[in-house]
Design a protein around this motif. Structure first.
Motif, PDB file in Angstrom:
ATOM      1  N   LEU A  33       0.817  -1.209   0.000  1.00  0.00           N
ATOM      2  CA  LEU A  33       0.000   0.000   0.000  1.00  0.00           C
ATOM      3  C   LEU A  33       0.851   1.260   0.000  1.00  0.00           C
ATOM      4  CD1 LEU A  33      -2.802  -0.889   2.584  1.00  0.00           C
ATOM      5  CD2 LEU A  33      -2.862  -1.094   0.101  1.00  0.00           C
ATOM      6  N   SER A  34       0.374   2.244  -0.765  1.00  0.00           N
ATOM      7  CA  SER A  34       0.998   3.560  -0.699  1.00  0.00           C
ATOM      8  C   SER A  34       0.546   4.246   0.583  1.00  0.00           C
ATOM      9  CB  SER A  34       0.587   4.407  -1.904  1.00  0.00           C
ATOM     10  OG  SER A  34      -0.789   4.752  -1.812  1.00  0.00           O
ATOM     11  N   ILE A  35       1.165   5.362   0.892  1.00  0.00           N
ATOM     12  CA  ILE A  35       0.799   6.098   2.104  1.00  0.00           C
ATOM     13  C   ILE A  35      -0.652   6.559   2.019  1.00  0.00           C
ATOM     14  CG2 ILE A  35       1.222   8.232   3.382  1.00  0.00           C
ATOM     15  CD1 ILE A  35       4.228   7.767   2.721  1.00  0.00           C
ATOM     16  N   GLY A 123       3.763   3.167  11.448  1.00  0.00           N
ATOM     17  CA  GLY A 123       4.924   3.866  11.979  1.00  0.00           C
ATOM     18  C   GLY A 123       5.748   4.693  11.034  1.00  0.00           C
ATOM     19  N   TYR A 124       5.239   5.000   9.837  1.00  0.00           N
ATOM     20  CA  TYR A 124       5.964   5.918   8.962  1.00  0.00           C
ATOM     21  C   TYR A 124       5.757   7.355   9.451  1.00  0.00           C
ATOM     22  CZ  TYR A 124       7.071   2.333   5.505  1.00  0.00           C
ATOM     23  OH  TYR A 124       7.573   1.234   4.869  1.00  0.00           O
ATOM     24  N   ILE A 298      10.136   7.921  -2.027  1.00  0.00           N
ATOM     25  CA  ILE A 298      11.127   7.406  -1.079  1.00  0.00           C
ATOM     26  C   ILE A 298      10.726   6.016  -0.597  1.00  0.00           C
ATOM     27  CG2 ILE A 298      12.070   7.713   1.239  1.00  0.00           C
ATOM     28  CD1 ILE A 298      12.063  10.719   0.739  1.00  0.00           C
ATOM     29  N   LYS A 299       9.448   5.860  -0.273  1.00  0.00           N
ATOM     30  CA  LYS A 299       8.972   4.575   0.227  1.00  0.00           C
ATOM     31  C   LYS A 299       9.076   3.484  -0.841  1.00  0.00           C
ATOM     32  CE  LYS A 299       4.924   2.326   2.272  1.00  0.00           C
ATOM     33  NZ  LYS A 299       4.715   1.336   1.205  1.00  0.00           N
ATOM     34  N   LYS A 300       8.758   3.834  -2.083  1.00  0.00           N
ATOM     35  CA  LYS A 300       8.712   2.840  -3.156  1.00  0.00           C
ATOM     36  C   LYS A 300      10.077   2.574  -3.776  1.00  0.00           C
ATOM     37  CE  LYS A 300       6.035   1.701  -7.305  1.00  0.00           C
ATOM     38  NZ  LYS A 300       4.945   2.150  -8.214  1.00  0.00           N
TER      39      LYS A 300
END
Length: 510
Positions: A33-35, A123-124, A298-300
């Protein structure tokens, strides 16, 4: 009664299914999942968290619900640095004059503090790059006094954003808002940890939007002949389009939340404008719509993927820039040059065009283009409207990937020191500029840096260099050839001042 019972049973089954789906999705946060998707799942299952009794700023405003919704998800960040890292931090502070509000002590392992906003239940946390840059240890304290160690997922110095993560579940989060919908005069809250005072809430209004302060990456890349203000948006060292607010922001607020009265996150607090290092009425936040793209990349990918238009430009809102290109317009971006193979050149944009609209919205200064491009990915299209010969023309530009540091031409290593001594930047003349100055060759002086030969001899921005050592020059590569082949360190520079007067200066270089 049977109908009522059936209704209650249906409602119960539906609620159980929704809860089951939520629990399944919760277990898949890290991988799929994306943010934004995580936020949708969270708020679909916690409708009360999104509820608000707020009214518009035209009426009676109650901040209590927004504050109650947001403060649990704003964390206190404490960072530890080694002596070596601390030296870098001290230089950072001196450069920005404590504009970002991080205070550190000189010598030995030291600690600094800031704020962060939890944006995902697993927790992001979003914060400023300068809050966690080069930190050896990041300690997170939540509003309910729990303590965690955080790891850096990735940072983006160009926007001063960072994504960090703690090992936790079911964390309270702040709902992402829409910074495009923010209006000047709208009530906002700043939530953070100034002076180590946990969970401090201050109120104010949005004072302005699209502020470009020139504080992120203000040191110019010495190898790039274009000043920062005249470069392709994605090639600037800093991408700025701040929301300005008069809500009190102090040292320690960096990385905290700027929210509207519905408790929606519209910005990440990043800077203050102050002569004292403390609040003086001017605070600045990074728009959340820009942050969404950066954080998801950044996450991906672990880094931000940016597209570029393929132009170098002059911001006509800066009087000197407008004067140097002979324009009487006070807004828009004058296209100085195009990158070979870039999207702008392929779309048909030409040097001398003035970009006046982006996606139909007026361009008043560089930040209007800068932020829009920074939200997009390579391969995306952006619509630019230019003014050409008094008429507007519209172009769909496809953004290119992996933009190199743009140079007008390669400069050999043997010429680098001499160029630095000149203390100036240059670009080829357009046909219109050649006609204006009545010359057949030449390069335009686009920047003069203090301490260089051009500054000492008062050759200003907007001047034209027509020849060096009696040899015509039309490009940086021409200048490179002449300078590297000169003898006895003798340099003769000829050209015209912006008012048309000529000069012929002789220098003896050591």
């Amino acid at each position: 009664m049977k109908k009522v019972g059936l209704t209650l049973l249906t409602a119960f089954v539906g609620g159980a299914m929704a809860l089951g789906v939520y629990k399944v999705m919760e277990n898949k946060y890290d991988d799929s999942l994306s943010i934004e998707d995580k936020q949708k799942v969270y708020f679909a299952s916690n409708k009360s968290a999104a509820a608000s009794n707020m009214v518009s700023s035209a009426g009676s405003v109650d901040f209590t619900q927004a504050a109650a919704d947001v403060t649990p998800a704003v964390v206190y960040i404490r960072t530890t640095y080694s002596s070596k890292s601390n030296d870098n931090q001290d230089q950072f502070e001196q450069m920005f004059g404590q504009m970002f509000g991080q205070r550190m002590q000189p010598r030995g392992p030291q600690m600094a503090s800031g704020s962060g906003v939890i944006i995902s239940p697993d927790g992001y946390i979003v914060t400023n790059n300068h809050v966690v840059a080069k930190a050896e240890k990041i300690q997170i304290t939540t509003n309910d006094h729990r303590s965690f160690e955080a790891k850096v997922i990735g940072t983006d110095p160009n926007t001063d954003l960072a994504l960090i993560k703690i090992n936790a579940t079911n964390m309270p989060i702040v709902k992402l808002g829409n910074s495009d919908a923010v209006r000047v005069g709208e009530w906002v809250l700043a939530v953070g940890n100034p002076f180590k005072l946990n969970s401090t809430v201050t109120a104010g209004i949005v004072s302005a939007k699209g502020r470009n302060l020139g504080i992120i990456g203000r040191n110019e890349d010495e190898d790039n002949p274009f000043p920062v203000s005249q470069r392709e948006p994605s090639l600037k060292k800093g991408i700025e389009s701040f929301i300005q607010t008069d809500a009190a922001i102090n040292p320690g607020n960096s990385g905290g939340a700027l929210v509207n009265t519905a408790g929606e996150l519209i910005g990440i607090n990043a800077a203050i404008a102050s002569h004292t290092g403390s609040y003086e009425g001017y605070g600045f936040a990074i728009p959340i719509n820009l942050a969404k793209k950066v954080l998801n990349d950044i996450k991906k990918y672990g880094a931000v993927k940016r597209g570029y238009v393929g132009i170098n430009f002059a911001d006509l809102s800066e009087p000197e820039a407008a004067k140097s290109v002979g324009s009487d317009k006070t807004n828009g971006l004058y296209v100085n040059s195009l990158v070979d193979g870039g999207g702008a050149k392929q779309a048909g944009i030409l040097p001398g065009d003035i970009i006046v609209k982006v996606e139909g919205n007026p361009v008043y200064e560089s930040s209007d283009l800068q932020e829009r491009v920074a939200r997009l990915q390579p391969g995306d299209k952006i619509n630019l409207t230019v003014l050409r010969n008094g008429s507007e023309k519209s172009f769909d530009v496809t953004l290119k990937a992996d933009a190199p540091v743009e140079r007008t031409a390669a400069v050999s290593k043997s010429a680098t020191e001499l160029f630095n001594k000149l203390g100036a930047s240059f670009q080829p003349l357009t046909a219109a500029q050649k006609s204006k100055f009545r010359v057949n060759s030449g390069v335009l002086v686009t920047q003069v840096r203090p301490g260089g030969i051009f500054a000492d001899t008062e050759i200003p921005v907007g001047s034209v260099i027509t020849s060096i050592n009696r040899q015509p020059v039309n490009s940086i590569s021409d200048m490179d050839k002449v300078i590297t082949s000169m003898r006895n360190g003798r340099l003769v520079i000829s050209g015209n001042y912006p008012d048309g007067g000529s000069f012929n200066n002789v220098f003896q270089l050591q």
